[in-house]
Scaffold this motif. Structure first.
Motif, PDB file in Angstrom:
ATOM      1  N   GLY A  31     -37.909  25.987  57.036  1.00 48.24           N
ATOM      2  CA  GLY A  31     -38.324  24.769  57.729  1.00 48.24           C
ATOM      3  C   GLY A  31     -37.177  23.946  58.287  1.00 48.24           C
ATOM      4  N   PHE A  32     -35.950  24.354  58.021  1.00 52.05           N
ATOM      5  CA  PHE A  32     -34.780  23.617  58.496  1.00 52.05           C
ATOM      6  C   PHE A  32     -34.176  24.357  59.679  1.00 52.05           C
ATOM      7  N   LYS A  44     -34.688   9.080  53.897  1.00 48.76           N
ATOM      8  CA  LYS A  44     -34.402   8.144  54.990  1.00 48.76           C
ATOM      9  C   LYS A  44     -33.677   8.819  56.149  1.00 48.76           C
ATOM     10  N   VAL A  45     -33.296  10.090  55.977  1.00 48.19           N
ATOM     11  CA  VAL A  45     -32.650  10.830  57.059  1.00 48.19           C
ATOM     12  C   VAL A  45     -33.706  11.119  58.125  1.00 48.19           C
ATOM     13  N   PRO A  46     -33.473  10.670  59.365  1.00 51.18           N
ATOM     14  CA  PRO A  46     -34.450  10.922  60.423  1.00 51.18           C
ATOM     15  C   PRO A  46     -34.751  12.415  60.576  1.00 51.18           C
ATOM     16  N   SER A  47     -36.009  12.733  60.786  1.00 49.24           N
ATOM     17  CA  SER A  47     -36.524  14.093  61.021  1.00 49.24           C
ATOM     18  C   SER A  47     -36.704  14.925  59.759  1.00 49.24           C
ATOM     19  N   LEU A  48     -36.302  14.433  58.606  1.00 50.23           N
ATOM     20  CA  LEU A  48     -36.549  15.183  57.375  1.00 50.23           C
ATOM     21  C   LEU A  48     -37.894  14.768  56.796  1.00 50.23           C
ATOM     22  N   THR A  49     -38.762  15.739  56.596  1.00 49.61           N
ATOM     23  CA  THR A  49     -40.064  15.477  55.989  1.00 49.61           C
ATOM     24  C   THR A  49     -39.907  15.422  54.471  1.00 49.61           C
ATOM     25  N   PRO A  50     -40.865  14.826  53.770  1.00 48.72           N
ATOM     26  CA  PRO A  50     -40.786  14.829  52.308  1.00 48.72           C
ATOM     27  C   PRO A  50     -40.717  16.247  51.725  1.00 48.72           C
ATOM     28  N   LYS A  68     -37.204  20.635  49.291  1.00 47.55           N
ATOM     29  CA  LYS A  68     -36.562  21.949  49.363  1.00 47.55           C
ATOM     30  C   LYS A  68     -35.044  21.819  49.317  1.00 47.55           C
ATOM     31  N   ILE A  69     -34.516  20.794  49.969  1.00 49.07           N
ATOM     32  CA  ILE A  69     -33.065  20.563  49.945  1.00 49.07           C
ATOM     33  C   ILE A  69     -32.622  20.231  48.522  1.00 49.07           C
ATOM     34  N   MET A  70     -33.384  19.384  47.850  1.00 49.38           N
ATOM     35  CA  MET A  70     -33.028  19.008  46.467  1.00 49.38           C
ATOM     36  C   MET A  70     -33.012  20.244  45.558  1.00 49.38           C
ATOM     37  N   LYS A  71     -33.978  21.143  45.746  1.00 42.94           N
ATOM     38  CA  LYS A  71     -34.057  22.351  44.913  1.00 42.94           C
ATOM     39  C   LYS A  71     -32.950  23.351  45.239  1.00 42.94           C
ATOM     40  N   SER A  72     -32.387  23.267  46.443  1.00 50.46           N
ATOM     41  CA  SER A  72     -31.358  24.217  46.880  1.00 50.46           C
ATOM     42  C   SER A  72     -29.949  23.788  46.498  1.00 50.46           C
TER      43      SER A  72
END
Length: 83
Positions: free
Chosen positions: A79-80, A50-56, A61-65
């Motif tokens: 990609g960030f 739901k964070v604007p501008s974050l793609t699925p 990738k954030i979850m894995k990091s």
């Protein structure tokens, strides 16, 4: 997920179709996340998306990091960052 008609949002919530109510609740939750922010180390994937501008893909990738110790670490995720 709780059905939107079961939330008890007031006596006029049933005047809206369930589709319209769901869309309004979705947009409101995006606005709330944008205003308040999220803790990327503890939030669910559903909230992170739901964070604007974050793609699925970027959310994955954030979850894995995790754990991410500082905001600067986010910039190392592919990609960030600025375009």
């Amino acid at each position: 997920k709780i059905p939107s008609k079961s939330l008890g949002l007031g006596m006029y919530q049933h005047d809206l179709s369930e589709k319209v109510l769901d869309e309004k609740l979705r947009l409101t939750s995006i606005d709330a996340v944008a205003e308040v922010g999220v803790d990327v180390n503890s939030c669910s994937l559903h909230i992170l998306q739901k964070v604007p501008s974050l793609t699925p893909a970027l959310c994955g990738k954030i979850m894995k990091s995790r754990p991410i110790l500082c905001r600067r670490e986010l910039m190392s995720i592919s990609g960030f960052g600025p375009k």
